[in-house]
Design an enzyme around this catalytic site. Structure first.
Site, PDB file in Angstrom:
ATOM      1  N   LYS A   1       0.865  -1.267   0.009  1.00  0.00           N
ATOM      2  CA  LYS A   1       0.045   0.054  -0.097  1.00  0.00           C
ATOM      3  C   LYS A   1       0.768   1.380  -0.092  1.00  0.00           C
ATOM      4  O   LYS A   1       0.678   2.264  -0.710  1.00  0.00           O
ATOM      5  CB  LYS A   1      -0.917  -0.043   1.137  1.00  0.00           C
ATOM      6  CG  LYS A   1      -2.039  -0.979   1.390  1.00  0.00           C
ATOM      7  CD  LYS A   1      -2.866  -0.894   2.408  1.00  0.00           C
ATOM      8  CE  LYS A   1      -2.300  -0.965   3.769  1.00  0.00           C
ATOM      9  NZ  LYS A   1      -1.911  -2.104   4.278  1.00  0.00           N
TER      10      LYS A   1
ATOM     11  N   ARG B   1      -1.436  -9.087  12.635  1.00  0.00           N
ATOM     12  CA  ARG B   1      -1.815  -8.131  11.855  1.00  0.00           C
ATOM     13  C   ARG B   1      -2.693  -8.816  10.591  1.00  0.00           C
ATOM     14  O   ARG B   1      -3.574  -8.227  10.363  1.00  0.00           O
ATOM     15  CB  ARG B   1      -0.593  -7.041  11.533  1.00  0.00           C
ATOM     16  CG  ARG B   1      -0.184  -6.331  12.458  1.00  0.00           C
ATOM     17  CD  ARG B   1       1.131  -5.997  12.116  1.00  0.00           C
ATOM     18  NE  ARG B   1       0.950  -4.815  10.925  1.00  0.00           N
ATOM     19  CZ  ARG B   1       2.226  -4.831  10.198  1.00  0.00           C
ATOM     20  NH1 ARG B   1       3.434  -5.287  10.405  1.00  0.00           N
ATOM     21  NH2 ARG B   1       2.047  -4.078   9.217  1.00  0.00           N
TER      22      ARG B   1
HETATM   23  P1  AMP Z   1      -0.129   0.416   9.032  1.00  0.00           P
HETATM   24  O1  AMP Z   1       1.276   1.019   8.592  1.00  0.00           O
HETATM   25  O2  AMP Z   1      -1.108   1.083   7.998  1.00  0.00           O
HETATM   26  O3  AMP Z   1       0.247  -1.097   8.858  1.00  0.00           O
HETATM   27  O4  AMP Z   1      -0.638   0.605  10.519  1.00  0.00           O
HETATM   28  C1  AMP Z   1       0.102   0.019  11.509  1.00  0.00           C
HETATM   29  C2  AMP Z   1      -0.622  -0.126  12.765  1.00  0.00           C
HETATM   30  O5  AMP Z   1      -1.354   1.241  12.959  1.00  0.00           O
HETATM   31  C3  AMP Z   1      -1.997  -0.904  12.510  1.00  0.00           C
HETATM   32  O6  AMP Z   1      -1.493  -2.404  12.733  1.00  0.00           O
HETATM   33  C4  AMP Z   1      -3.118  -0.815  13.559  1.00  0.00           C
HETATM   34  O7  AMP Z   1      -2.627  -1.067  14.839  1.00  0.00           O
HETATM   35  C5  AMP Z   1      -2.901   1.033  13.433  1.00  0.00           C
HETATM   36  N1  AMP Z   1      -3.682   1.687  12.395  1.00  0.00           N
HETATM   37  C6  AMP Z   1      -3.432   2.144  11.465  1.00  0.00           C
HETATM   38  N2  AMP Z   1      -4.345   2.559  10.745  1.00  0.00           N
HETATM   39  C7  AMP Z   1      -5.628   2.161  11.264  1.00  0.00           C
HETATM   40  C8  AMP Z   1      -7.099   2.389  11.242  1.00  0.00           C
HETATM   41  N3  AMP Z   1      -7.716   3.009  10.339  1.00  0.00           N
HETATM   42  N4  AMP Z   1      -7.858   1.750  12.059  1.00  0.00           N
HETATM   43  C9  AMP Z   1      -7.140   1.216  13.111  1.00  0.00           C
HETATM   44  N5  AMP Z   1      -5.977   0.809  13.332  1.00  0.00           N
HETATM   45  C10 AMP Z   1      -4.980   1.472  12.482  1.00  0.00           C
END
Ligand code: AMP
Length: 227
Positions: free
Chosen positions: A19, A174
């Site tokens: 992403k 995750r």
């Molecule tokens: P990412 O870098 O998008 O993988 O996000 C890292 C972590 O941030 C995720 O594993 C969630 O714990 C939290 N997180 C990010 N975006 C969201 C969202 N829209 N809703 C809930 N948790 C989020």
């Protein structure tokens, strides 16, 4: 002149599906800003702000931060002038409640969701072998799983580190979280006729070419891109 943007793009995909990489490609092609909720939360954790202290544990465990907290965070971000003409949202929405909240925030503005699909085995391989630069945050992929942390950044030569939530237990959590929340989210956008599905298991250039080609077809009012 930058090609006309399809206004708002939502990126959906499991961790490790690319992403962040694709968001950068879309940003460079259409000249619309990229907002990563994961990056905002990691910055809050690093700064030890109230929000950061609230979300750290959930992030470390690979769970999802509360929908209300996330919606407020995005509501505030979408009030900034740089995203007036559109935004690429990377990591939001992750639940149907967040998607419904985003629909409200965007009102009549068009939105297109891009779903990146990658087999789980490949995701685990990608996540446990990726490193980020401790200084400039450039993402490096293709290393050995849990390789030595002495590798250096190809851009600024600072040491590379493993993101705290890229360790195997958290990675598995995750992925589990994604599996249990993504189907209704994807169905939400399919129901709105606003879904683009992409095979994300190929190299980033091939994926980006298809993402951009499919987004161009969605230009508002059927206009074609200038590139
Ligand atoms: P990412 O870098 O998008 O993988 O996000 C890292 C972590 O941030 C995720 O594993 C969630 O714990 C939290 N997180 C990010 N975006 C969201 C969202 N829209 N809703 C809930 N948790 C989020």
């Amino acid at each position: 002149m930058a090609p006309l943007a399809p206004t708002n793009v939502v990126l959906i995909g499991p961790p490790g599906s690319g992403k962040g990489t694709q968001a950068v490609r879309i940003r460079e092609h259409f000249r619309i800003p990229h907002v990563s909720t994961g990056d905002i939360l990691r910055a809050a954790v690093k700064a030890k702000s109230l929000l950061g202290r609230e979300v750290q544990r959930t992030m470390d465990e690979g769970g999802l931060v509360d929908d209300g907290v996330m919606t407020e965070l995005v509501r505030t971000r979408l009030q900034e002038p740089d995203v007036e003409a559109g935004v690429i949202l990377d990591g939001f929405p992750r639940t149907v409640r967040q998607a419904a909240a985003l629909d409200e925030l965007l009102g009549a503005q068009p939105v297109v969701a891009v779903v990146l699909t990658v087999p789980e085995k490949e995701l685990v391989r990608r996540l446990t072998s990726r490193r980020i630069c401790s200084t400039c945050k450039l993402l490096h992929t293709g290393g050995t799983a849990y390789g030595s942390e002495e590798e250096l950044c190809s851009r600024c030569r600072s040491p590379l580190i493993t993101r705290s939530d890229d360790h195997e237990d958290t990675v598995r959590n995750r992925l589990h979280t994604y599996r249990t929340t993504s189907d209704p989210l994807i169905a939400h956008y399919r129901g709105h006729g606003a879904l683009i599905e992409i095979d994300g298991s190929r190299g980033p250039d091939d994926v980006a070419a298809e993402v951009i080609r499919k987004l161009q077809k969605r230009l508002p009012h059927g206009r074609s891109s200038s590139s």
